[in-house]
Design an enzyme around this catalytic site. Structure first.
Site, mmCIF file in Angstrom:
data_model
loop_
_atom_site.group_PDB
_atom_site.id
_atom_site.type_symbol
_atom_site.label_atom_id
_atom_site.label_comp_id
_atom_site.label_asym_id
_atom_site.label_seq_id
_atom_site.Cartn_x
_atom_site.Cartn_y
_atom_site.Cartn_z
ATOM 1 N N LYS A 194 107.699 -36.945 -24.723
ATOM 2 C CA LYS A 194 107.872 -35.640 -24.107
ATOM 3 C C LYS A 194 106.762 -35.449 -23.084
ATOM 4 C CE LYS A 194 108.261 -30.754 -25.166
ATOM 5 N NZ LYS A 194 108.322 -29.761 -26.246
ATOM 6 N N LYS A 246 112.208 -36.734 -22.881
ATOM 7 C CA LYS A 246 112.371 -35.416 -22.301
ATOM 8 C C LYS A 246 111.325 -35.175 -21.234
ATOM 9 C CE LYS A 246 111.944 -30.639 -23.591
ATOM 10 N NZ LYS A 246 111.398 -29.726 -24.528
HETATM 11 C C1 PBG Z 1 108.817 -26.737 -27.214
HETATM 12 C C2 PBG Z 1 109.959 -27.005 -26.283
HETATM 13 C C3 PBG Z 1 109.990 -26.834 -24.895
HETATM 14 C C4 PBG Z 1 111.272 -27.189 -24.480
HETATM 15 C C5 PBG Z 1 111.987 -27.555 -25.618
HETATM 16 N N1 PBG Z 1 111.146 -27.455 -26.713
HETATM 17 C C6 PBG Z 1 108.964 -26.295 -23.967
HETATM 18 C C7 PBG Z 1 107.715 -27.047 -23.715
HETATM 19 O O1 PBG Z 1 107.457 -28.093 -24.317
HETATM 20 O O2 PBG Z 1 106.929 -26.598 -22.874
HETATM 21 C C8 PBG Z 1 111.780 -27.162 -23.085
HETATM 22 C C9 PBG Z 1 113.256 -27.228 -22.936
HETATM 23 C C10 PBG Z 1 113.763 -26.956 -21.560
HETATM 24 O O3 PBG Z 1 112.995 -26.795 -20.604
HETATM 25 O O4 PBG Z 1 114.988 -26.877 -21.427
HETATM 26 N N2 PBG Z 1 109.200 -25.899 -28.275
#
Ligand code: PBG
Length: 321
Positions: A194, A246
């Site tokens: 991520k 992601k």
């Molecule tokens: C964290 C989380 C995020 C997203 C999904 N889970 C935000 C981050 O990590 O800043 C982002 C998903 C998206 O932008 O569609 N709980």
């Protein structure tokens, strides 16, 4: 000229027959937001077509998702009150735990019910974990909260938890917590690779995030692909059932590398900013919206994702029919 690749492109039947990549509703997961205290759904202005659901409107959304034959839904809860330790995440009467139970009661096994296992929606500072006195995100103290959160989601009936906080060791701790509470059958979708991404921008509105600053001390640097594979391999070793990359579009090379490196299913999250860019361009008449949606999802599949989390899941399922 003997070899003419165009021969196989002449008719739509030919093209359909030799298409290498499939896209089916069962491969898609719809992320859904549910906000405490709402009586009706509230639009998210930076994500046209996506809403924060009330507990009751959420049920309609999951019914449609099941009807569309989606693989699952990923639930995000937004509490009315946030605090430094994210108490709302652990409270059995907290919005996410209630929503999990509501959704499971509504759809049973017709959908894979997944939950975002992270503190950022619940903390007043907006970080994914607990902070030390001097403001750093405390990895190991956060793990203890994740363990408790996993048990709460499992008690509410979730099928699959999605630890997304990028704390080291989170998958092992969540696996042990689930097993220790007799929830061996609850599976883990690990947000493994991520990245600290600007493409999460609209999501911050979606969850009323209060984050100031960024997440660069725990989410990955955009320049690193080898490290993404390392994170995925670690999560598999810690017990992840599915590993995820992601965002998706800027990281298709990472999706491919991870797909080639692991022997579990790979997911990719087509994130909020990726969604909103297409929606904004389409709203301006600059792009063919439906074609762009299907091309986007096909590209993510072609890169190697078995499962795609996308805000277009339900609509894409319709387009595919
Ligand atoms: C964290 C989380 C995020 C997203 C999904 N889970 C935000 C981050 O990590 O800043 C982002 C998903 C998206 O932008 O569609 N709980």
């Amino acid at each position: 000229m003997i070899i003419r690749p165009r021969r196989l492109r002449r008719t739509s039947a030919l093209r359909r027959m030799v298409r290498e990549t499939s896209l089916a509703p069962g491969q898609l997961v719809l992320p859904l937001f549910v906000r405490e205290g709402l009586t009706e759904p509230q639009p998210i202005s930076s994500m046209p077509g996506v809403v924060q659901h009330s507990r009751s409107s959420l049920l309609g959304a999951v019914d449609s998702a099941a009807q569309a034959g989606l693989g699952g839904v990923m639930l995000f809860g937004i509490p009315e009150h946030k605090d430094a330790v994210g108490s709302g995440a652990l409270d059995p009467a907290g919005i996410l735990n209630l929503a999990i139970a509501d959704v499971v009661a509504e759809v049973g096994d017709a959908l894979t019910v997944m939950s975002d296992l992270c503190l950022d929606e619940f903390t007043d500072h907006g970080h994914c974990g607990l902070l030390t006195a001097d403001g750093r995100v405390d990895n190991d103290a956060t793990l203890e909260v994740y363990a408790e959160m996993a048990r709460a989601h499992a008690a509410a009936g979730v099928d699959m938890v999605g630890p997304s906080g990028m704390m080291d060791g989170q998958v092992a701790v969540v696996r042990a917590a689930l097993d220790g509470a007799d929830h061996q059958d609850v599976s883990i979708l690990a947000y493994s690779a991520k990245y600290a991404s600007a493409f999460y921008g609209p999501f911050r509105e979606a969850v009323d995030s209060s984050l100031e600053g960024d997440r660069r001390t725990y989410q990955q640097d955009a320049g690193n692909a080898v490290e993404g594979v390392r994170e995925a391999l670690l999560d598999v070793a810690e017990g992840a059932d599915i590993v995820m990359v992601k965002p998706a579009l800027g990281y298709l090379d990472v999706v491919r590398r991870v797909r080639d490196a692991v022997d579990v299913p790979v997911a990719a999250y087509n994130v909020s900013g990726e969604y909103s860019m297409v929606e904004a361009a389409a709203a301006n008449g600059w792009i063919d919206r439906e074609a762009a949606i299907l091309e986007t999802l096909t590209s993510i599949r072609r890169a190697g994702a078995d499962v795609i989390l996308t805000y277009w899941a339900a609509e894409a399922a319709d387009l595919l029919r």
